[in-house]
Scaffold this motif. Structure first.
Motif, PDB file in Angstrom:
ATOM      1  N   THR A   1     -10.651  14.091  -6.264  1.00 31.61           N
ATOM      2  CA  THR A   1     -10.484  15.155  -5.268  1.00 31.61           C
ATOM      3  C   THR A   1      -9.278  16.067  -5.526  1.00 31.61           C
ATOM      4  OG1 THR A   1     -11.228  13.434  -3.746  1.00 31.61           O
ATOM      5  CG2 THR A   1     -10.544  15.525  -2.756  1.00 31.61           C
ATOM      6  N   CYS A   2      -8.126  15.484  -5.824  1.00 30.96           N
ATOM      7  CA  CYS A   2      -6.887  16.267  -5.945  1.00 30.96           C
ATOM      8  C   CYS A   2      -6.535  16.594  -7.399  1.00 30.96           C
ATOM      9  CB  CYS A   2      -5.722  15.502  -5.326  1.00 30.96           C
ATOM     10  SG  CYS A   2      -5.982  15.006  -3.623  1.00 30.96           S
TER      11      CYS A   2
ATOM     12  N   CYS B   1      -1.553  13.374  -4.828  1.00 33.83           N
ATOM     13  CA  CYS B   1      -2.812  13.052  -4.144  1.00 33.83           C
ATOM     14  C   CYS B   1      -2.517  12.685  -2.693  1.00 33.83           C
ATOM     15  CB  CYS B   1      -3.484  11.892  -4.864  1.00 33.83           C
ATOM     16  SG  CYS B   1      -4.839  11.142  -3.949  1.00 33.83           S
ATOM     17  N   THR B   2      -3.201  13.368  -1.782  1.00 38.58           N
ATOM     18  CA  THR B   2      -2.992  13.109  -0.356  1.00 38.58           C
ATOM     19  C   THR B   2      -4.134  12.289   0.261  1.00 38.58           C
ATOM     20  OG1 THR B   2      -4.030  15.236   0.075  1.00 38.58           O
ATOM     21  CG2 THR B   2      -1.622  15.207   0.056  1.00 38.58           C
ATOM     22  N   CYS B   3      -5.083  11.858  -0.568  1.00 33.33           N
ATOM     23  CA  CYS B   3      -6.249  11.141  -0.036  1.00 33.33           C
ATOM     24  C   CYS B   3      -5.855   9.780   0.528  1.00 33.33           C
ATOM     25  CB  CYS B   3      -7.285  10.907  -1.137  1.00 33.33           C
ATOM     26  SG  CYS B   3      -7.830  12.413  -1.934  1.00 33.33           S
TER      27      CYS B   3
ATOM     28  N   TYR C   1     -11.393   6.417  -7.769  1.00 31.55           N
ATOM     29  CA  TYR C   1     -10.925   7.675  -7.210  1.00 31.55           C
ATOM     30  C   TYR C   1     -11.869   8.815  -7.616  1.00 31.55           C
ATOM     31  CZ  TYR C   1      -7.901  11.540  -6.067  1.00 31.55           C
ATOM     32  OH  TYR C   1      -7.405  12.689  -5.527  1.00 31.55           O
TER      33      TYR C   1
END
Ligand SMILES: [Zn+2]
Length: 293
Positions: free
Chosen positions: A130-131, A111-113, A127
């Motif tokens: 997203t990823c 996860c890069t968020c 969360y």
């Protein structure tokens, strides 16, 4: 748990601030349980997941345990021994290995968020997923999360904890290349062959998260699933809020400077156990009263 197996428990403070009254009461409740069962107590300082660790906070842990008269059989004897032989930072490869085991279940994703991005996309703070479908490890900084289906409910003793809606996909490995608390704590409890954990009620969701991970580990995680958990009520902070490290007035450090004696702390533990606090002056009194419970 095998009822004939000796009880093994631990004190697991995080060195991100001075210990407070709530920590002290938790330590006392754990110590009482271990002593009455003739078990083994380990001191473990959870320093993997904190950017706020200070040598001063580590020293504070030993100072306050000594002041309270709490003894332990395993773990560091002092700050130096801790830094050189017991810090979780020395066990990174071990946590990595368990992360790899979990990764084999296909439940993890990179996860890069950023925190800011998550806040912008999620009204609940959970969360937003997203990823979740990402499988390729991106270049550069990223965390590793475990997917927790929204409907996931974990049974902790008699409590059904809705882990999916409480925690969502939680972090196992942080962007700073260190294991997150849930992973490090689970691995240490497994490696230390812990059979009994005494925690504040605020950690019920963490217990559920760790049981969820343990179930993903199959036979490796089985000893963790056999642990007996006791979640106790919390000592309220100012205005009835949860006591936190920012309640400086209730840090043991500040309380001692204000003239508070250990007796007052033993009495706070007695109150939580519904024992008569005025019958308690020493740790021996507390132990004797606990044995009669
Ligand atoms: Zn993400």
């Amino acid at each position: 748990m095998n009822p004939s197996a000796p009880l093994r428990s631990r004190l697991a403070p995080t060195p991100s601030g001075y210990l407070h009254l709530g920590n002290a009461v938790n330590f006392l409740l754990t110590w009482l349980r271990v002593r009455t069962a003739g078990g083994t107590l380990k001191l473990r300082i959870d320093d993997a997941d904190s950017d706020r660790t200070q040598p001063e906070y580590i020293e504070d842990i030993f100072r306050q345990l000594d002041w309270l008269g709490i003894t332990w059989e395993e773990g560091p004897s002092g700050p130096e021994d801790f830094q050189h032989h017991h810090s979780q930072l020395l066990r990174r490869e071990r946590y990595r290995a368990v992360l790899a085991e979990l990764s084999a279940t296909n439940a993890l994703f990179p996860c890069t968020c950023s925190r800011k991005e998550i806040r912008a996309q999620s009204a609940t703070g959970l969360y937003p997923g997203t990823c979740r479908e990402r499988r390729e490890v991106p270049d550069g900084e990223h965390a590793i999360r475990v997917g927790v289906p929204a409907e996931t409910v974990v049974q902790v003793g008699s409590a059904a904890v809705p882990l999916g809606s409480l925690m969502g996909d939680f972090v196992l490995w942080r962007r700073n290349h260190q294991p997150a608390y849930q992973l490090a704590s689970l691995v240490d409890d497994l490696d230390d062959r812990i059979t009994c954990i005494v925690r504040g009620a605020d950690l019920l969701a963490s217990t559920a998260a760790q049981l969820f991970l343990a179930s993903k580990l199959g036979p490796t995680g089985a000893p963790f699933r056999a642990i007996t958990f006791h979640h106790h009520a919390l000592i309220p902070g100012e205005g009835g809020r949860k006591l936190s490290k920012s309640d400086n007035a209730l840090s043991l450090h500040a309380m001692r400077e204000a003239g508070v004696t250990p007796t007052l702390i033993y009495q706070a533990a007695a109150r939580l156990l519904a024992l008569d606090p005025y019958a308690i002056e020493s740790l021996d009194d507390l132990l004797a009263a606990y044995r009669r419970l």
